[in-house]
Design a protein around this motif. Structure first.
Motif, short mmCIF file in Angstrom:
data_model
loop_
_atom_site.label_atom_id
_atom_site.label_comp_id
_atom_site.label_asym_id
_atom_site.label_seq_id
_atom_site.Cartn_x
_atom_site.Cartn_y
_atom_site.Cartn_z
N SER A 114 -11.08 15.66 30.73
CA SER A 114 -11.68 14.33 30.82
C SER A 114 -13.18 14.37 30.61
N GLN A 139 0.11 18.14 25.63
CA GLN A 139 0.76 16.87 25.88
C GLN A 139 1.50 16.32 24.66
N TYR A 190 -7.12 9.77 30.05
CA TYR A 190 -6.65 8.56 29.37
C TYR A 190 -7.57 7.37 29.63
N ASN A 191 -8.16 7.35 30.80
CA ASN A 191 -9.12 6.30 31.13
C ASN A 191 -10.30 6.32 30.16
N GLN A 242 -10.22 7.65 27.10
CA GLN A 242 -9.81 7.54 25.70
C GLN A 242 -9.69 6.10 25.23
N LEU A 243 -9.45 5.20 26.14
CA LEU A 243 -9.27 3.80 25.77
C LEU A 243 -10.62 3.13 25.54
N ARG A 265 -11.74 -0.60 33.20
CA ARG A 265 -11.19 0.74 33.39
C ARG A 265 -11.26 1.13 34.86
N LEU A 279 1.97 8.39 30.89
CA LEU A 279 0.63 7.99 30.48
C LEU A 279 0.45 8.10 28.97
N ARG A 280 0.97 9.17 28.38
CA ARG A 280 0.85 9.34 26.93
C ARG A 280 1.55 8.21 26.19
N VAL A 316 -0.04 4.33 26.91
CA VAL A 316 -1.22 3.86 26.16
C VAL A 316 -0.85 3.44 24.74
N THR A 317 0.35 3.82 24.28
CA THR A 317 0.79 3.41 22.94
C THR A 317 1.55 2.09 22.98
#
Length: 234
Positions: free
Chosen positions: A31, A46, A82-83, A85-86, A93, A122-123, A126-127
């Motif tokens: 992260s 992942q 992931y937080n 990456q968005l 967030r 999570l992976r 986000v999609t």
């Protein structure tokens, strides 16, 4: 955040080895935008996640029992990755405090899930696989993803695996053969039953299913093993 592995017991280390993704998260923090190597390593791990594979990794409750600090840290890093990456505004967030709080909520609420399942959700989340991402990455969104995964994809895979195990068991029963010693025991049991009224030739076919024989078989095998155990003790 920590940058080194937490000192833990041997059982905790074994559990970490069962999930390369968990080990990766604890070795370095993906992260952190400056940690490019950690990000590449994490992304590779992942990318290969699947539900059947994730179900073979350690359960959250087991990791918490052996390495509670490591589990909390790994989930915090996972959420933070992931937080970050968005492409969302800061207020949309998770904050550092919210991330740590959500990490503990996941451990408590979804204790029966495997570690890699969380990463998988999570992976895919986000999609948009588990529902649209309405411009926020927060606890409500993630809990929604988890519920959708558990009631949908996870239940289907678990049910399919259970069916496969049941079919494999049936096949093994069909191919099961007694050893010569066990067959000798069957014959002795048949001779024993002949002493009682109601004995028929058909009992030869049913004897292996008879509950009384199952008890006889256990006693017979125990008597065969007892001399060996006595010799070892002497």
């Amino acid at each position: 955040m920590k940058t080194e592995l937490t000192k833990t017991n041997e059982a905790g280390l074994i559990l970490r080895k069962q999930s390369p993704l968990l080990e990766c998260l604890l070795q370095s923090d993906p992260s952190n935008p400056a940690n490019k190597l950690a990000q590449v390593t994490f992304i590779r791990q992942q990318m290969v996640l699947s539900v059947p594979g994730a179900l073979t990794t350690p359960q959250l409750s087991k990791i918490r029992k052996e390495s509670p600090e490591d589990l909390s840290e790994a989930l915090t890093r996972l959420l933070s990755f992931y937080n970050n990456q968005l492409n969302l505004a800061q207020e949309k967030r998770l904050s550092s405090f919210q991330t740590a709080l959500l990490s503990n909520e996941i451990i408590t609420r979804y204790w029966y899930l495997k570690f890699d399942e969380i990463a998988y959700v999570l992976r895919e989340g986000v999609t948009g696989k588990f529902g649209k991402l309405y411009g926020t990455f927060d606890a409500m969104t993630i809990h929604g993803w988890m519920d959708a995964y558990i009631k949908g994809e996870r239940d289907s895979v678990v049910e399919e695996q259970a069916l496969q195990r049941a079919n494999a068991y049936k096949d093994s029963e069909k191919n099961f053969k007694y050893t010569e010693e066990e067959l000798e025991g069957v014959q002795k049991y048949i001779e024993f039953l002949k002493q009682f009224s109601g004995y028929t030739e058909g009992i030869k076919d049913e004897v292996s299913k008879d509950s009384a024989y199952q008890e006889y078989r256990k006693q017979y095998l125990a008597s065969r093993l007892q001399p060996e155990q006595t010799n070892k003790a002497s």
